[in-house]
Design a protein around this motif. Structure first.
Motif, short mmCIF file in Angstrom:
data_model
loop_
_atom_site.label_atom_id
_atom_site.label_comp_id
_atom_site.label_asym_id
_atom_site.label_seq_id
_atom_site.Cartn_x
_atom_site.Cartn_y
_atom_site.Cartn_z
N VAL A 134 0.84 -1.21 0.00
CA VAL A 134 0.00 0.00 0.00
C VAL A 134 0.87 1.25 0.00
O VAL A 134 0.58 2.24 -0.71
N LEU A 135 1.95 1.23 0.77
CA LEU A 135 2.84 2.38 0.80
C LEU A 135 3.44 2.64 -0.59
O LEU A 135 3.64 3.81 -0.97
N TRP A 136 3.71 1.59 -1.36
CA TRP A 136 4.21 1.75 -2.72
C TRP A 136 3.25 2.58 -3.57
O TRP A 136 3.66 3.54 -4.23
N THR A 137 1.96 2.22 -3.54
CA THR A 137 0.98 2.97 -4.33
C THR A 137 0.88 4.42 -3.84
O THR A 137 0.79 5.36 -4.64
N VAL A 138 0.88 4.61 -2.53
CA VAL A 138 0.79 5.96 -1.97
C VAL A 138 1.94 6.83 -2.46
O VAL A 138 1.76 8.01 -2.80
N LEU A 139 3.15 6.27 -2.52
CA LEU A 139 4.34 7.06 -2.84
C LEU A 139 4.60 7.19 -4.34
O LEU A 139 5.33 8.11 -4.75
N THR A 140 4.05 6.32 -5.17
CA THR A 140 4.37 6.33 -6.60
C THR A 140 3.26 6.87 -7.48
O THR A 140 3.40 6.89 -8.70
N THR A 141 2.15 7.30 -6.89
CA THR A 141 1.04 7.84 -7.69
C THR A 141 0.74 9.27 -7.25
O THR A 141 0.98 9.65 -6.11
N LYS A 142 0.21 10.02 -8.19
CA LYS A 142 -0.21 11.39 -7.91
C LYS A 142 -1.63 11.56 -8.44
O LYS A 142 -1.89 11.39 -9.62
N GLU A 143 -2.54 11.88 -7.55
CA GLU A 143 -3.93 12.01 -7.94
C GLU A 143 -4.18 13.33 -8.66
O GLU A 143 -3.50 14.33 -8.42
N TYR A 144 -5.17 13.31 -9.55
CA TYR A 144 -5.57 14.53 -10.24
C TYR A 144 -6.28 15.47 -9.28
O TYR A 144 -7.06 15.03 -8.42
N SER A 145 -6.03 16.76 -9.42
CA SER A 145 -6.66 17.75 -8.56
C SER A 145 -8.15 17.86 -8.87
O SER A 145 -8.61 17.40 -9.93
N PRO A 146 -8.95 18.46 -7.97
CA PRO A 146 -10.37 18.65 -8.26
C PRO A 146 -10.62 19.39 -9.57
O PRO A 146 -11.56 19.05 -10.31
N ASP A 147 -9.82 20.39 -9.90
CA ASP A 147 -10.01 21.11 -11.15
C ASP A 147 -9.74 20.21 -12.36
O ASP A 147 -10.46 20.26 -13.36
N GLU A 148 -8.69 19.40 -12.26
CA GLU A 148 -8.39 18.47 -13.35
C GLU A 148 -9.50 17.43 -13.50
O GLU A 148 -9.89 17.10 -14.63
N MET A 149 -10.02 16.94 -12.39
CA MET A 149 -11.10 15.95 -12.46
C MET A 149 -12.34 16.55 -13.10
O MET A 149 -13.04 15.88 -13.87
N ALA A 150 -12.63 17.81 -12.80
CA ALA A 150 -13.79 18.46 -13.43
C ALA A 150 -13.61 18.57 -14.93
O ALA A 150 -14.55 18.39 -15.71
N ALA A 151 -12.38 18.83 -15.37
CA ALA A 151 -12.10 18.93 -16.80
C ALA A 151 -12.20 17.58 -17.48
O ALA A 151 -12.55 17.49 -18.66
N PHE A 152 -11.90 16.50 -16.74
CA PHE A 152 -11.94 15.17 -17.32
C PHE A 152 -13.34 14.57 -17.35
O PHE A 152 -13.58 13.60 -18.06
N GLU A 153 -14.26 15.10 -16.56
CA GLU A 153 -15.49 14.38 -16.25
C GLU A 153 -16.28 13.94 -17.48
O GLU A 153 -16.82 12.84 -17.53
N GLN A 154 -16.35 14.77 -18.49
CA GLN A 154 -17.15 14.42 -19.66
C GLN A 154 -16.60 13.18 -20.37
O GLN A 154 -17.35 12.41 -20.95
#
Length: 497
Positions: free
Chosen positions: A197-217
């Motif tokens: 689990v620590l591997w995933t936490v340290l090696t991924t970067k989540e999209y910000s709320p603004d980026e997610m809104a742009a992706f939603e469609q």
């Protein structure tokens, strides 16, 4: 303006799902060994279903709440990763404690802690795939996750056997307690879970709320509902029905002397009815933004595809839970000829169950990379029907096979089903949900996984004691029939889901 999420390469898919590898090691150790631990501490086979009730009950309560809050969380670790990490810490502690439980009630309490924390860590991972991948890559993303689930389960299931056969760790304990092979297996599983689990936490970067809104469609939510749940006041009309059903169940237990765990089923129905009434009262008072009303409102406004998949999940997971509860007593009794939990034959049989569980999870790992190809040719719906029918055949074969090696064939069939169960419903579901509520809907979807497990935990002890006393293999006939019903229910899901 909307834009498509970047396609993930091999290592991107790996990092997104690697944490699930560790979580599944924890689940596999639990599934393959908890009945063994309970029996070693003096539990009879007829009481196993009740003790296993911790798993579905904690999932029922935890996953929708975690999904609701993870949709609304944003901090230095993002919105899903804080829950991965917190759940992993608690699960690690529970894994270290469970095989050292001195008495039954301590083991039962640690099972509640273990299953609850595994659910905290697991639930956001389903939404995480939807967050990180565009709609066209989600089948591959969930298949990749299934591959890690299968691989982790193989390691977790085989751990006591490997420690016994290769490292010569004792497989029995003086006085019939929990064997060292099980204890050390849990210790290794705890370390693997936390590190993965620590591997995933340290090696991924989540999209910000603004980026997610742009992706939603781009996320393909063809049945997307409102971003914020509608007030859940209408459910109050059905509240008396649920309360009355619960009261009838409780009265039937008292009147006909049914198994005491069935009281929990009646209590659960009453609690749901009360929750509807409380939610409606909060909405009427202008406080519709509370967690309870939001979750009840989301449940009431599920997309149609989700409702139909929920019915499939209900029957599917009823069958799986029966298998997890009864495989150990079935195999030790029929294939190894003993019900004495302190005997070497029993512990050899329990280790063989670990091998069988490793087989079906190993098959699931391989089949996970066949499914995107298969779904592309016959459709996701038909691919899942094929998987469910395979599982029904695997369960049914337990009634005619006694040789422990022949049961490997049964587990191959179940492994095909398991792979499909872990992939296809989520690939279909994620394209029918609004991105902003992916976490809570994935959590609500889990209700239809844990509710049947709660029912099985409540009633299977009574069924087996009354109808099939001393012969648990008939539980697999029930599992086969229920899995066949799940395949039929899939016919109601749209072909293009």
């Amino acid at each position: 303006m909307t834009r498509e999420k970047p396609r993930q390469g091999f290592w991107g898919l790996w990092n997104i799902s690697f944490g699930f590898f560790g979580i599944q090691i924890g689940f596999a150790l639990q599934n393959a060994n908890v009945s063994r631990i309970f029996q070693s501490l003096g539990t009879s086979v007829d009481d196993l279903a009740f003790l296993w009730i911790a798993a579905p009950l904690t999932g029922l309560l935890v996953q929708p709440v975690i999904g609701h809050y993870s949709d609304r969380t944003w901090g230095r670790l993002g919105r899903r990763r804080p829950y991965f990490l917190g759940g992993a810490v608690l699960a690690t502690i529970a894994l270290l404690g469970m095989p050292n439980a001195p008495v039954l009630w301590v083991a039962a309490a640690l099972l509640w802690m273990l299953d609850g924390s595994l659910n905290v860590a697991m639930e956001p991972f389903r939404a995480f795939v939807g967050d990180m991948l565009g709609s066209r890559q989600r089948t591959a993303g969930y298949a990749f996750q299934t591959g890690f689930i299968g691989a982790g389960a193989v390691i977790g299931s085989l751990a006591p056997l490997i420690l016994t056969d290769i490292f010569h760790v004792a497989n029995t304990a003086a006085g019939g307690g929990i064997p060292p092979s099980v204890r050390y297996g849990f210790y290794l599983g705890a370390a693997a879970l936390f590190c993965a689990v620590l591997w995933t936490v340290l090696t991924t970067k989540e999209y910000s709320p603004d980026e997610m809104a742009a992706f939603e469609q781009d996320d393909g939510a063809v049945e997307a509902g409102p971003a914020i749940a509608a007030p859940a006041g209408s459910g109050a009309r059905l509240a008396p029905v649920w309360i009355a059903l619960g009261a009838i169940v409780i009265a039937a237990v008292a009147r006909f002397g049914l198994d005491k765990p069935v009281y929990l089923l009646g209590a659960g129905l009453i609690a749901f009815g009360i929750a509807l009434l409380v939610s409606a009262a909060l909405v009427r008072s202008g406080r519709e933004s509370n967690v309870l009303s939001q979750i009840v409102g989301d449940l009431a406004s599920m997309p149609q595809t989700m409702k139909r998949l929920a019915l499939v999940q209900f029957f599917t997971w009823s069958a799986l839970f029966i298998m997890w509860i009864y495989t150990t007593p079935i195999v030790t009794q029929r294939a190894f000829g003993t019900t004495d939990t302190a005997s070497a034959a029993y512990n050899d049989g329990a280790n063989w169950v670990g091998v069988l569980f490793a087989v079906y999870n190993g098959v699931a790992t391989v089949w996970a990379f066949v499914m995107p190809w298969l779904a592309g040719r016959i459709g996701r719906r038909n691919a899942h029907i094929l998987g469910l029918l395979s599982g029904a055949a695997g369960f049914g074969s337990f009634l005619v096979l006694r040789d422990p090696h022949a049961l490997i064939g049964s587990m191959v069939l179940i492994g095909i089903a398991w792979s499909s169960i872990l992939t296809m419903p989520y690939a279909m579901l994620s394209n029918a949900l609004p991105q902003a509520k992916l976490g809570v809907y994935m959590g609500l979807f889990n209700i239809f996984i844990v509710l049947p497990q709660l029912i099985v935990s409540s009633v299977m002890g009574q069924v087996m004691r009354t109808v099939f006393p001393g012969d648990p293999v008939w539980a697999m006939l029930i599992a086969a029939g229920v899995m066949g019903v799940a395949a039929l229910a899939m016919l109601r899901v749209p072909r293009d889901a």
